[in-house]
Design a protein around this motif. Structure first.
Motif, PDB file in Angstrom:
ATOM      1  N   LEU A  34      40.299  -5.893 -61.281  1.00  0.00           N
ATOM      2  CA  LEU A  34      39.270  -6.803 -60.764  1.00  0.00           C
ATOM      3  C   LEU A  34      39.903  -8.016 -60.080  1.00  0.00           C
ATOM      4  CD1 LEU A  34      36.713  -6.742 -63.730  1.00  0.00           C
ATOM      5  CD2 LEU A  34      36.456  -5.670 -61.488  1.00  0.00           C
ATOM      6  N   LEU A  35      40.949  -8.548 -60.670  1.00  0.00           N
ATOM      7  CA  LEU A  35      41.643  -9.692 -60.067  1.00  0.00           C
ATOM      8  C   LEU A  35      42.256  -9.306 -58.714  1.00  0.00           C
ATOM      9  CD1 LEU A  35      43.462 -11.238 -63.174  1.00  0.00           C
ATOM     10  CD2 LEU A  35      41.638 -12.304 -61.832  1.00  0.00           C
ATOM     11  N   ALA A  36      42.852  -8.121 -58.655  1.00  0.00           N
ATOM     12  CA  ALA A  36      43.446  -7.664 -57.399  1.00  0.00           C
ATOM     13  C   ALA A  36      42.375  -7.518 -56.325  1.00  0.00           C
ATOM     14  CB  ALA A  36      44.174  -6.340 -57.612  1.00  0.00           C
ATOM     15  N   GLY A  37      41.196  -6.991 -56.722  1.00  0.00           N
ATOM     16  CA  GLY A  37      40.097  -6.877 -55.767  1.00  0.00           C
ATOM     17  C   GLY A  37      39.636  -8.233 -55.273  1.00  0.00           C
ATOM     18  N   MET A  38      39.576  -9.203 -56.203  1.00  0.00           N
ATOM     19  CA  MET A  38      39.175 -10.555 -55.792  1.00  0.00           C
ATOM     20  C   MET A  38      40.223 -11.206 -54.890  1.00  0.00           C
ATOM     21  SD  MET A  38      37.312 -12.329 -59.096  1.00  0.00           S
ATOM     22  CE  MET A  38      38.345 -11.700 -60.397  1.00  0.00           C
ATOM     23  N   LYS A  39      41.485 -10.873 -55.128  1.00  0.00           N
ATOM     24  CA  LYS A  39      42.556 -11.508 -54.357  1.00  0.00           C
ATOM     25  C   LYS A  39      42.571 -11.065 -52.894  1.00  0.00           C
ATOM     26  CE  LYS A  39      47.072 -13.369 -55.376  1.00  0.00           C
ATOM     27  NZ  LYS A  39      48.230 -13.354 -56.270  1.00  0.00           N
ATOM     28  N   VAL A  40      42.041  -9.858 -52.620  1.00  0.00           N
ATOM     29  CA  VAL A  40      41.977  -9.381 -51.231  1.00  0.00           C
ATOM     30  C   VAL A  40      40.544  -9.438 -50.710  1.00  0.00           C
ATOM     31  CG1 VAL A  40      43.996  -7.911 -51.510  1.00  0.00           C
ATOM     32  CG2 VAL A  40      41.723  -6.960 -51.974  1.00  0.00           C
ATOM     33  N   SER A  41      39.676 -10.097 -51.456  1.00  0.00           N
ATOM     34  CA  SER A  41      38.270 -10.191 -51.068  1.00  0.00           C
ATOM     35  C   SER A  41      38.095 -11.106 -49.848  1.00  0.00           C
ATOM     36  CB  SER A  41      37.456 -10.743 -52.245  1.00  0.00           C
ATOM     37  OG  SER A  41      36.163 -11.130 -51.842  1.00  0.00           O
ATOM     38  N   PRO A  42      37.067 -10.851 -49.040  1.00  0.00           N
ATOM     39  CA  PRO A  42      36.774 -11.746 -47.917  1.00  0.00           C
ATOM     40  C   PRO A  42      36.088 -13.043 -48.348  1.00  0.00           C
ATOM     41  CG  PRO A  42      35.173  -9.948 -47.990  1.00  0.00           C
ATOM     42  CD  PRO A  42      36.200  -9.647 -49.033  1.00  0.00           C
ATOM     43  N   GLY A 120      44.564  -0.083 -40.612  1.00  0.00           N
ATOM     44  CA  GLY A 120      43.657   0.720 -39.792  1.00  0.00           C
ATOM     45  C   GLY A 120      42.688   1.555 -40.605  1.00  0.00           C
ATOM     46  N   GLN A 121      43.101   1.986 -41.800  1.00  0.00           N
ATOM     47  CA  GLN A 121      42.202   2.785 -42.636  1.00  0.00           C
ATOM     48  C   GLN A 121      40.999   1.959 -43.077  1.00  0.00           C
ATOM     49  OE1 GLN A 121      43.977   4.992 -45.817  1.00  0.00           O
ATOM     50  NE2 GLN A 121      45.753   5.626 -44.614  1.00  0.00           N
ATOM     51  N   ALA A 122      41.252   0.729 -43.487  1.00  0.00           N
ATOM     52  CA  ALA A 122      40.154  -0.143 -43.907  1.00  0.00           C
ATOM     53  C   ALA A 122      39.257  -0.478 -42.725  1.00  0.00           C
ATOM     54  CB  ALA A 122      40.706  -1.418 -44.538  1.00  0.00           C
ATOM     55  N   GLU A 123      39.860  -0.732 -41.581  1.00  0.00           N
ATOM     56  CA  GLU A 123      39.066  -1.065 -40.396  1.00  0.00           C
ATOM     57  C   GLU A 123      38.201   0.110 -39.968  1.00  0.00           C
ATOM     58  OE1 GLU A 123      42.033  -2.225 -37.626  1.00  0.00           O
ATOM     59  OE2 GLU A 123      42.149  -4.299 -38.366  1.00  0.00           O
ATOM     60  N   ALA A 124      38.735   1.318 -40.048  1.00  0.00           N
ATOM     61  CA  ALA A 124      37.959   2.507 -39.691  1.00  0.00           C
ATOM     62  C   ALA A 124      36.799   2.699 -40.653  1.00  0.00           C
ATOM     63  CB  ALA A 124      38.864   3.738 -39.692  1.00  0.00           C
ATOM     64  N   ALA A 125      37.052   2.467 -41.926  1.00  0.00           N
ATOM     65  CA  ALA A 125      35.995   2.622 -42.926  1.00  0.00           C
ATOM     66  C   ALA A 125      34.890   1.589 -42.718  1.00  0.00           C
ATOM     67  CB  ALA A 125      36.585   2.486 -44.327  1.00  0.00           C
ATOM     68  N   ARG A 126      35.277   0.359 -42.400  1.00  0.00           N
ATOM     69  CA  ARG A 126      34.268  -0.667 -42.150  1.00  0.00           C
ATOM     70  C   ARG A 126      33.469  -0.332 -40.889  1.00  0.00           C
ATOM     71  NH1 ARG A 126      34.749  -5.451 -44.916  1.00  0.00           N
ATOM     72  NH2 ARG A 126      32.629  -5.748 -44.124  1.00  0.00           N
ATOM     73  N   SER A 131      30.838  -0.825 -47.114  1.00  0.00           N
ATOM     74  CA  SER A 131      30.985  -2.216 -47.542  1.00  0.00           C
ATOM     75  C   SER A 131      32.411  -2.451 -48.029  1.00  0.00           C
ATOM     76  CB  SER A 131      29.999  -2.538 -48.665  1.00  0.00           C
ATOM     77  OG  SER A 131      30.311  -1.787 -49.827  1.00  0.00           O
ATOM     78  N   PHE A 132      32.755  -3.729 -48.250  1.00  0.00           N
ATOM     79  CA  PHE A 132      34.096  -4.049 -48.744  1.00  0.00           C
ATOM     80  C   PHE A 132      34.351  -3.372 -50.091  1.00  0.00           C
ATOM     81  CE2 PHE A 132      36.585  -6.705 -51.659  1.00  0.00           C
ATOM     82  CZ  PHE A 132      37.811  -6.665 -51.026  1.00  0.00           C
ATOM     83  N   THR A 133      33.353  -3.404 -50.975  1.00  0.00           N
ATOM     84  CA  THR A 133      33.514  -2.789 -52.298  1.00  0.00           C
ATOM     85  C   THR A 133      33.755  -1.293 -52.174  1.00  0.00           C
ATOM     86  OG1 THR A 133      32.047  -4.465 -53.258  1.00  0.00           O
ATOM     87  CG2 THR A 133      32.464  -2.474 -54.561  1.00  0.00           C
ATOM     88  N   GLN A 134      33.027  -0.633 -51.289  1.00  0.00           N
ATOM     89  CA  GLN A 134      33.210   0.805 -51.104  1.00  0.00           C
ATOM     90  C   GLN A 134      34.578   1.118 -50.520  1.00  0.00           C
ATOM     91  OE1 GLN A 134      29.658   1.333 -48.686  1.00  0.00           O
ATOM     92  NE2 GLN A 134      28.709   2.584 -50.299  1.00  0.00           N
ATOM     93  N   LEU A 138      36.954   3.426 -52.723  1.00  0.00           N
ATOM     94  CA  LEU A 138      37.111   4.803 -52.268  1.00  0.00           C
ATOM     95  C   LEU A 138      38.394   5.052 -51.474  1.00  0.00           C
ATOM     96  CD1 LEU A 138      33.436   5.462 -51.092  1.00  0.00           C
ATOM     97  CD2 LEU A 138      34.492   6.129 -53.266  1.00  0.00           C
ATOM     98  N   ILE A 139      38.918   4.029 -50.829  1.00  0.00           N
ATOM     99  CA  ILE A 139      40.039   4.251 -49.909  1.00  0.00           C
ATOM    100  C   ILE A 139      41.301   3.496 -50.327  1.00  0.00           C
ATOM    101  CG2 ILE A 139      40.827   3.926 -47.525  1.00  0.00           C
ATOM    102  CD1 ILE A 139      37.902   4.312 -46.672  1.00  0.00           C
ATOM    103  N   ILE A 140      41.165   2.207 -50.598  1.00  0.00           N
ATOM    104  CA  ILE A 140      42.360   1.393 -50.807  1.00  0.00           C
ATOM    105  C   ILE A 140      42.941   1.552 -52.208  1.00  0.00           C
ATOM    106  CG2 ILE A 140      43.241  -0.962 -50.845  1.00  0.00           C
ATOM    107  CD1 ILE A 140      41.274  -1.666 -48.657  1.00  0.00           C
TER     108      ILE A 140
END
Length: 221
Positions: A34-42, A120-126, A131-134, A138-140
């Motif tokens: 959860l902390l890692a997700g928050m650290k790369v959160s927008p 590029g993988q994250a950009e393609a998914a967006r 969403s960022f959470t998805q 699912l990818i990162i």
């Protein structure tokens, strides 16, 4: 030579160490992720919280954290975490302390894995409408976990050894028993060797197994 061991529950003490490690590892993995997700959160607030948490916790000795949990949470604020007897309370407080401390290192290990995933993988998914959470779920994160098995195994081994700090608040794990045996028996080198061997037996297979897993799940780039 080993007759003096009959009066001590050696296996029971190491079993407490194993339980401390397992419960703390699971909690640290969840909180650290959860902390890692928050650290790369927008979201700047989430990034700031995660960054501040990691920087502060990593620079506080574990002994200070576990003593604060015992004296601050339990003795002062009467927070028992659902425990009724003192042994159960101390065990829960020790697990909480290990989770708080170790999650910071899990977060940093995962963040390094997240950085290995091509942007590029994250950009393609967006671009596809995720969403960022998805994107994260699912990818990162699946790729990040595969690339940081070795660092996480090092964190787990360190956690196993760090459980000895729990003796500071009276948790009857391996080092707590070792201290009592050294005080009661004139076998310092032998007792130290037995407990050192016990920790090697706990940690060495962990490193070997997770090292093998790391090779099997490594992301080919």
């Amino acid at each position: 030579m080993f007759d003096f061991l009959d009066g001590y529950d050696l296996l029971g003490a190491f079993w407490v160490t194993v339980k401390l490690t397992v419960y703390s590892a699971l909690g640290s993995l969840i909180w650290g992720t959860l902390l890692a997700g928050m650290k790369v959160s927008p979201v700047p607030l989430m990034r700031g919280f995660a960054t501040g948490y990691v920087n502060v916790i990593r620079n506080i000795p574990l002994t200070v954290i576990i003593m604060f949990a015992s004296l601050g949470l339990y003795s002062t604020l009467n927070i028992a975490l659902g425990g009724t007897d003192i042994k159960g309370v101390n065990f829960r407080l020790a697990v909480l302390s290990f989770v708080i401390y170790t999650a910071a290192f899990v977060c940093e290990a995962l963040r390094s894995g997240i950085n290995t995933v091509p942007v590029g993988q994250a950009e393609a998914a967006r671009a596809l409408g995720l969403s960022f959470t998805q994107v994260l779920r699912l990818i990162i994160l699946p790729q990040a976990f595969r690339s940081v098995v070795n660092p996480l195994s090092n964190v787990l081994i360190a956690l196993t050894k760090n459980t000895t700090v729990a003796s500071a608040i009276g948790v009857a794990e391996a080092s707590y028993l070792m201290k009592g045996m050294i005080e009661n028996e004139a076998q310092l080198l032998l007792i130290s060797g037995i407990f050192a061997l016990g920790f090697v037996i706990l940690t060495l297979p962990t490193g070997l197994i997770l090292g093998w897993v790391a090779k099997k799940v490594a992301v080919k780039r």
